[in-house]
Design a protein around this motif. Structure first.
Motif, mmCIF file in Angstrom:
data_model
loop_
_atom_site.group_PDB
_atom_site.id
_atom_site.type_symbol
_atom_site.label_atom_id
_atom_site.label_comp_id
_atom_site.label_asym_id
_atom_site.label_seq_id
_atom_site.Cartn_x
_atom_site.Cartn_y
_atom_site.Cartn_z
ATOM 1 N N VAL A 114 5.493 3.473 -6.933
ATOM 2 C CA VAL A 114 4.689 4.579 -6.933
ATOM 3 C C VAL A 114 3.255 4.345 -7.034
ATOM 4 C CG1 VAL A 114 6.537 5.323 -8.772
ATOM 5 C CG2 VAL A 114 4.518 4.106 -9.378
ATOM 6 N N CYS A 115 2.437 5.507 -6.419
ATOM 7 C CA CYS A 115 1.128 5.410 -6.329
ATOM 8 C C CYS A 115 0.341 6.209 -7.263
ATOM 9 C CB CYS A 115 0.812 5.848 -4.741
ATOM 10 S SG CYS A 115 -0.923 5.831 -4.326
ATOM 11 N N ASP A 116 -0.340 5.313 -8.042
ATOM 12 C CA ASP A 116 -1.286 6.293 -8.922
ATOM 13 C C ASP A 116 -2.370 7.180 -8.430
ATOM 14 O OD1 ASP A 116 0.071 5.176 -11.048
ATOM 15 O OD2 ASP A 116 -0.839 3.430 -11.184
ATOM 16 N N ALA A 117 -2.856 6.624 -7.234
ATOM 17 C CA ALA A 117 -3.980 7.325 -6.525
ATOM 18 C C ALA A 117 -3.520 8.595 -6.349
ATOM 19 C CB ALA A 117 -4.448 6.540 -5.435
ATOM 20 N N CYS A 118 -2.359 8.808 -5.618
ATOM 21 C CA CYS A 118 -1.994 10.135 -5.071
ATOM 22 C C CYS A 118 -0.510 10.721 -5.974
ATOM 23 C CB CYS A 118 -1.756 10.406 -3.637
ATOM 24 S SG CYS A 118 -0.380 9.340 -2.933
ATOM 25 N N LYS A 119 -0.284 10.007 -6.828
ATOM 26 C CA LYS A 119 0.823 10.399 -7.621
ATOM 27 C C LYS A 119 2.162 10.543 -6.911
ATOM 28 C CE LYS A 119 -1.257 10.448 -11.832
ATOM 29 N NZ LYS A 119 -0.592 9.454 -12.592
ATOM 30 N N SER A 120 2.343 9.934 -5.816
ATOM 31 C CA SER A 120 3.593 10.082 -5.030
ATOM 32 C C SER A 120 4.401 8.745 -5.290
ATOM 33 C CB SER A 120 3.183 10.211 -3.742
ATOM 34 O OG SER A 120 2.866 8.904 -3.313
ATOM 35 N N TYR A 121 5.656 9.023 -4.876
ATOM 36 C CA TYR A 121 6.657 7.880 -4.894
ATOM 37 C C TYR A 121 7.390 7.863 -3.726
ATOM 38 C CZ TYR A 121 10.287 11.158 -6.000
ATOM 39 O OH TYR A 121 11.598 12.161 -5.909
ATOM 40 N N GLY A 135 0.864 -1.396 -0.025
ATOM 41 C CA GLY A 135 0.033 -0.011 -0.130
ATOM 42 C C GLY A 135 0.956 1.083 -0.026
ATOM 43 N N CYS A 136 0.139 2.604 -0.294
ATOM 44 C CA CYS A 136 0.836 3.524 -0.339
ATOM 45 C C CYS A 136 1.069 4.308 1.095
ATOM 46 C CB CYS A 136 0.131 4.570 -1.110
ATOM 47 S SG CYS A 136 0.770 6.250 -1.211
ATOM 48 N N ALA A 137 2.285 4.665 1.325
ATOM 49 C CA ALA A 137 2.819 5.008 2.478
ATOM 50 C C ALA A 137 2.230 6.555 2.906
ATOM 51 C CB ALA A 137 4.228 5.114 2.691
ATOM 52 N N TYR A 138 1.758 7.276 1.615
ATOM 53 C CA TYR A 138 1.092 8.608 1.937
ATOM 54 C C TYR A 138 -0.356 8.773 1.971
ATOM 55 C CZ TYR A 138 6.092 9.585 0.829
ATOM 56 O OH TYR A 138 7.535 9.401 0.844
ATOM 57 N N CYS A 139 -0.872 8.058 0.997
ATOM 58 C CA CYS A 139 -2.407 8.198 0.945
ATOM 59 C C CYS A 139 -3.234 7.146 1.543
ATOM 60 C CB CYS A 139 -2.933 8.450 -0.411
ATOM 61 S SG CYS A 139 -2.855 7.255 -1.596
ATOM 62 N N GLY A 140 -2.392 6.045 1.760
ATOM 63 C CA GLY A 140 -3.023 4.706 2.302
ATOM 64 C C GLY A 140 -3.568 4.017 1.417
ATOM 65 N N ASN A 141 -3.779 4.278 0.026
ATOM 66 C CA ASN A 141 -4.249 3.401 -1.150
ATOM 67 C C ASN A 141 -3.724 1.915 -1.135
ATOM 68 O OD1 ASN A 141 -5.130 2.469 -3.728
ATOM 69 N ND2 ASN A 141 -3.120 3.059 -4.677
ATOM 70 N N GLU A 142 -4.526 0.792 -1.006
ATOM 71 C CA GLU A 142 -4.358 -0.459 -1.015
ATOM 72 C C GLU A 142 -4.601 -1.358 -2.267
ATOM 73 O OE1 GLU A 142 -5.719 -2.159 2.720
ATOM 74 O OE2 GLU A 142 -4.296 -1.151 3.832
#
Ligand SMILES: [Zn+2]
Ligand SMILES: [Zn+2]
Length: 273
Positions: free
Chosen positions: A224-231, A197-204
């Motif tokens: 990388v996370c496509d939900a919040c566009k972070s890496y 999961g994403c360490a920033y937005c919690g997207n799993e």
């Protein structure tokens, strides 16, 4: 530590200026600033909801110690051969350090811990590096270790010591497969976090997460996370934590993340240096 870093710099000469600044300043800071006498048990840490340095009880003595140390550290920074673009910035900072009274210096560290800490006419990157290195040096080594926070069950996406978001993650081999830890680039504490999961937005949602693999560097990957566009840069080996869990030493990987259209979160380094 020194050996790993020097081998790394030979391979990446463009990091030399940044390295000089970080490593020299860090060495001077460590000579002057000793860890605080913090006594935090695992049982106490288990009940914690707020990072230590965001609680008045722990913040106040740390800020006082940091404010006391700052002019002494600045005094020792005069004879370093800085990159020419930084000579004036260092001189301006030293002048400020001589003039600023204790309350002003304390206020600077409080602001730094609130995500600010910019002072008019002073180089923000330099302020950040020096300010955070002083705070880091005040934290006892035991409280930076992932084992401590594992035992204390801290599993948030912010640093249990200072509250910053991570810029790096670490996949460690454990008995049952691999476990993920996050690293703070402010105080360099490491703590456990969900493996997936994403360490920033919690997207799993795994269809919205993917991995970029830097060529020729199997020790690192970028999640990388496509939900919040972070890496987040992730170190997936062990033994060279000093290099691969340090933001400035892995700045070349940020280019890969940024070029792919993702944004770095949790650090002040890239935009200011
Ligand atoms: Zn931290
Ligand atoms: Zn995300």
């Amino acid at each position: 530590m020194e050996k790993n870093i020097h081998a790394h710099l030979e391979k990446h000469p463009f990091l030399a200026e940044t390295a000089l600044l970080h490593m020299t300043v860090a060495a001077r800071v460590k000579e002057v600033v000793k860890p605080l006498d913090w006594e935090l048990t695992i049982a106490e840490a288990k009940t914690m909801q707020t990072p230590l340095l965001q609680q008045k009880k722990w913040q106040q003595p740390a800020v006082e110690a940091a404010a006391l140390a700052l002019p002494i550290v600045l005094e020792t920074l005069g004879d370093i051969e800085y990159p020419s673009r930084l000579v004036e910035a260092v001189a301006a900072f030293r002048t400020w350090g001589h003039k600023a009274d204790k309350d002003t210096r304390e206020a600077f560290f409080v602001q730094l811990l609130q995500g600010g800490g910019n002072l008019p006419e002073l180089n923000p990157a330099l302020l950040g590096i020096l300010g955070w290195q002083i705070l880091e040096a005040l934290v006892p080594a035991k409280l930076k270790e992932h084992e401590f926070w594992q035992a204390a069950s801290w599993r948030k996406n912010s640093c249990p010591i200072c509250g910053r978001h991570p810029v790096l993650a670490h996949l460690r081999k454990e008995k049952e497969g691999r476990a993920r830890f996050l690293t703070c680039d402010g105080c360099h504490t490491e703590w456990p976090f969900a493996r997936v999961g994403c360490a920033y937005c919690g997207n799993e949602d795994l269809t919205q997460m993917h991995i970029l693999e830097p060529e020729g560097l199997p020790a690192m990957r970028i999640d990388v996370c496509d939900a919040c566009k972070s890496y987040i840069k992730t170190y997936n080996e062990e033994g060279q934590e000093d290099v691969y869990l340090t933001d400035w030493a892995t700045l070349h990987l940020d280019m890969l993340g940024e070029e792919a259209g993702f944004t770095k979160k949790g650090s002040i380094l890239l935009e200011n240096s």
